[in-house]
Design a protein around this motif. Structure first.
Motif, PDB file in Angstrom:
ATOM      1  N   ASP A  44     -52.715  24.659  -2.703  1.00  0.00           N
ATOM      2  CA  ASP A  44     -52.663  25.866  -1.365  1.00  0.00           C
ATOM      3  C   ASP A  44     -52.220  26.815  -2.131  1.00  0.00           C
ATOM      4  OD1 ASP A  44     -53.944  25.963   0.911  1.00  0.00           O
ATOM      5  OD2 ASP A  44     -51.794  25.483   1.972  1.00  0.00           O
ATOM      6  N   VAL A  45     -52.805  27.398  -2.288  1.00  0.00           N
ATOM      7  CA  VAL A  45     -52.799  28.452  -3.679  1.00  0.00           C
ATOM      8  C   VAL A  45     -52.916  29.673  -2.495  1.00  0.00           C
ATOM      9  CG1 VAL A  45     -52.089  30.722  -5.375  1.00  0.00           C
ATOM     10  CG2 VAL A  45     -51.348  27.752  -5.914  1.00  0.00           C
ATOM     11  N   ILE A  46     -53.123  30.692  -1.570  1.00  0.00           N
ATOM     12  CA  ILE A  46     -53.050  31.602  -1.831  1.00  0.00           C
ATOM     13  C   ILE A  46     -53.613  33.112  -2.526  1.00  0.00           C
ATOM     14  CG2 ILE A  46     -53.711  33.883  -0.227  1.00  0.00           C
ATOM     15  CD1 ILE A  46     -51.801  32.649   1.906  1.00  0.00           C
ATOM     16  N   MET A  47     -54.757  32.679  -2.749  1.00  0.00           N
ATOM     17  CA  MET A  47     -55.579  33.631  -3.824  1.00  0.00           C
ATOM     18  C   MET A  47     -56.788  35.227  -3.558  1.00  0.00           C
ATOM     19  SD  MET A  47     -54.497  32.658  -6.813  1.00  0.00           S
ATOM     20  CE  MET A  47     -55.617  33.188  -8.324  1.00  0.00           C
ATOM     21  N   PRO A  48     -56.730  36.092  -3.812  1.00  0.00           N
ATOM     22  CA  PRO A  48     -58.401  37.171  -3.276  1.00  0.00           C
ATOM     23  C   PRO A  48     -59.134  36.543  -2.944  1.00  0.00           C
ATOM     24  CG  PRO A  48     -56.519  38.156  -5.074  1.00  0.00           C
ATOM     25  CD  PRO A  48     -56.197  36.319  -5.169  1.00  0.00           C
ATOM     26  N   LYS A  49     -59.628  36.445  -1.476  1.00  0.00           N
ATOM     27  CA  LYS A  49     -61.135  36.091  -1.988  1.00  0.00           C
ATOM     28  C   LYS A  49     -62.371  37.586  -1.142  1.00  0.00           C
ATOM     29  CE  LYS A  49     -59.390  31.703  -0.472  1.00  0.00           C
ATOM     30  NZ  LYS A  49     -58.021  31.903  -1.176  1.00  0.00           N
ATOM     31  N   GLY A  50     -62.920  36.861  -1.369  1.00  0.00           N
ATOM     32  CA  GLY A  50     -64.636  37.656  -1.022  1.00  0.00           C
ATOM     33  C   GLY A  50     -65.190  37.450   0.040  1.00  0.00           C
ATOM     34  N   PRO A  51     -65.947  38.063  -0.342  1.00  0.00           N
ATOM     35  CA  PRO A  51     -67.685  37.889   1.027  1.00  0.00           C
ATOM     36  C   PRO A  51     -67.577  36.249   0.509  1.00  0.00           C
ATOM     37  CG  PRO A  51     -68.353  39.250  -0.630  1.00  0.00           C
ATOM     38  CD  PRO A  51     -66.651  39.595  -0.669  1.00  0.00           C
ATOM     39  N   LEU A  52     -68.301  36.178  -0.549  1.00  0.00           N
ATOM     40  CA  LEU A  52     -68.731  34.663  -0.422  1.00  0.00           C
ATOM     41  C   LEU A  52     -67.802  33.038  -0.006  1.00  0.00           C
ATOM     42  CD1 LEU A  52     -70.978  32.545  -1.963  1.00  0.00           C
ATOM     43  CD2 LEU A  52     -69.329  32.763  -3.815  1.00  0.00           C
ATOM     44  N   GLU A  53     -66.002  33.588  -0.243  1.00  0.00           N
ATOM     45  CA  GLU A  53     -65.543  32.525   0.361  1.00  0.00           C
ATOM     46  C   GLU A  53     -65.016  32.700   1.569  1.00  0.00           C
ATOM     47  OE1 GLU A  53     -64.292  34.134  -4.477  1.00  0.00           O
ATOM     48  OE2 GLU A  53     -64.868  34.492  -2.087  1.00  0.00           O
ATOM     49  N   ARG A  54     -65.416  33.738   2.119  1.00  0.00           N
ATOM     50  CA  ARG A  54     -65.527  33.786   4.063  1.00  0.00           C
ATOM     51  C   ARG A  54     -66.612  32.936   4.570  1.00  0.00           C
ATOM     52  NH1 ARG A  54     -62.657  38.377   2.677  1.00  0.00           N
ATOM     53  NH2 ARG A  54     -63.971  39.617   2.380  1.00  0.00           N
ATOM     54  N   LEU A  55     -67.939  33.530   3.712  1.00  0.00           N
ATOM     55  CA  LEU A  55     -69.491  32.697   3.956  1.00  0.00           C
ATOM     56  C   LEU A  55     -69.389  31.151   4.116  1.00  0.00           C
ATOM     57  CD1 LEU A  55     -72.084  33.049   4.683  1.00  0.00           C
ATOM     58  CD2 LEU A  55     -72.636  33.370   2.047  1.00  0.00           C
ATOM     59  N   LEU A  56     -68.146  31.181   3.020  1.00  0.00           N
ATOM     60  CA  LEU A  56     -68.483  29.339   2.989  1.00  0.00           C
ATOM     61  C   LEU A  56     -67.111  28.955   4.280  1.00  0.00           C
ATOM     62  CD1 LEU A  56     -68.711  29.296  -1.020  1.00  0.00           C
ATOM     63  CD2 LEU A  56     -70.223  28.126   0.954  1.00  0.00           C
ATOM     64  N   GLY A  57     -66.271  29.633   4.596  1.00  0.00           N
ATOM     65  CA  GLY A  57     -65.078  29.452   5.185  1.00  0.00           C
ATOM     66  C   GLY A  57     -64.259  28.945   4.572  1.00  0.00           C
ATOM     67  N   TYR A  58     -63.440  29.838   3.814  1.00  0.00           N
ATOM     68  CA  TYR A  58     -62.410  29.565   2.965  1.00  0.00           C
ATOM     69  C   TYR A  58     -61.807  30.593   3.441  1.00  0.00           C
ATOM     70  CZ  TYR A  58     -63.277  24.921   0.496  1.00  0.00           C
ATOM     71  OH  TYR A  58     -63.485  24.261   0.906  1.00  0.00           O
TER      72      TYR A  58
END
Length: 168
Positions: free
Chosen positions: A154-168
Motif C-alpha cells: 500500500d505504497v503511494i506511487m505516481p499513477k497515470g490515466p491507466l491506473e485511474r481508468l482501472l480504479g486505482y
C-alpha cells in the motif's frame, strides 16, 4: 588510434578537460559550502563546536584537494588520452536519454506504464530482443511492481490515466 577496448572512433572529449571541469565544479561547491558554514559559525561555544565548524573544515580540505588537482593538470605536459569516444558516447546516450525522459513521463503516465515503456523499449532498441519477449518482460515487471507496491505494501506511487481508468 584505438584504445584498449578496440574502439577506433574519434574522441569526443579528452580526459584532462573532464577532470578539470569536474574539479572546478567541486571547487565551486566546496567554496560555497565553506562560505555558508562560515556564515553559520565555525568557532567554539561553551557547549562545543558551532554548527558550521566541521563542515567548514571538510569543505576547505575538499577545496584544497581540488586546487592541488587543478595545479597538477596545469603543469602536466603532453597529449591527454580521450575520456570518451564517439561510439562510446552513443551507447551511453542510448541509455541516458530514455532514462531522462522516464522521469517526467512518470508524472503523466504513472510509474507503472512508464516503467513498462522504458524496459520494453530498452530490450527492443538496445538489447535487440524480440518484440514479444520485450513486451512480456515489461508487462511482468510493471505488474509485479504494481502488486508489490500498491496492493501488498500500500505504497503511494505516481499513477497515470491507466491506473485511474482501472480504479486505482
Amino acid at each position: 588510434m584505438s584504445d584498449e577496448t578496440g574502439d577506433a572512433s574519434p574522441p569526443v572529449v579528452g580526459k584532462r578537460a573532464v577532470e578539470v571541469a569536474t574539479m572546478a565544479v567541486v571547487l565551486a561547491f566546496a567554496l560555497l559550502m565553506a562560505w555558508d558554514n562560515h556564515r553559520t559559525g565555525i568557532g567554539w561555544e561553551s557547549t562545543g563546536p558551532q554548527a558550521g565548524y566541521f563542515p567548514f573544515y571538510v569543505s576547505m580540505i575538499l577545496a584544497g584537494a581540488c586546487l592541488y588537482g587543478l595545479a597538477t593538470e596545469a603543469l602536466r605536459r603532453g597529449a591527454g588520452e580521450p575520456f570518451v569516444r564517439r561510439a562510446q558516447l552513443k551507447r551511453v546516450m542510448q541509455v541516458f536519454v530514455p532514462t531522462l525522459a522516464y522521469v517526467p513521463a512518470t508524472q503523466w503516465l504513472g510509474i507503472y506504464v512508464s516503467s513498462f515503456l522504458l524496459i520494453a523499449g530498452f530490450m527492443i532498441v538496445v538489447g535487440r530482443l524480440r518484440v514479444w519477449v520485450s513486451i512480456v518482460t515489461g508487462l511482468v515487471f510493471a505488474v509485479s511492481m504494481f502488486v508489490t507496491f500498491d496492493i501488498a505494501f500500500d505504497v503511494i506511487m505516481p499513477k497515470g490515466p491507466l491506473e485511474r481508468l482501472l480504479g486505482y
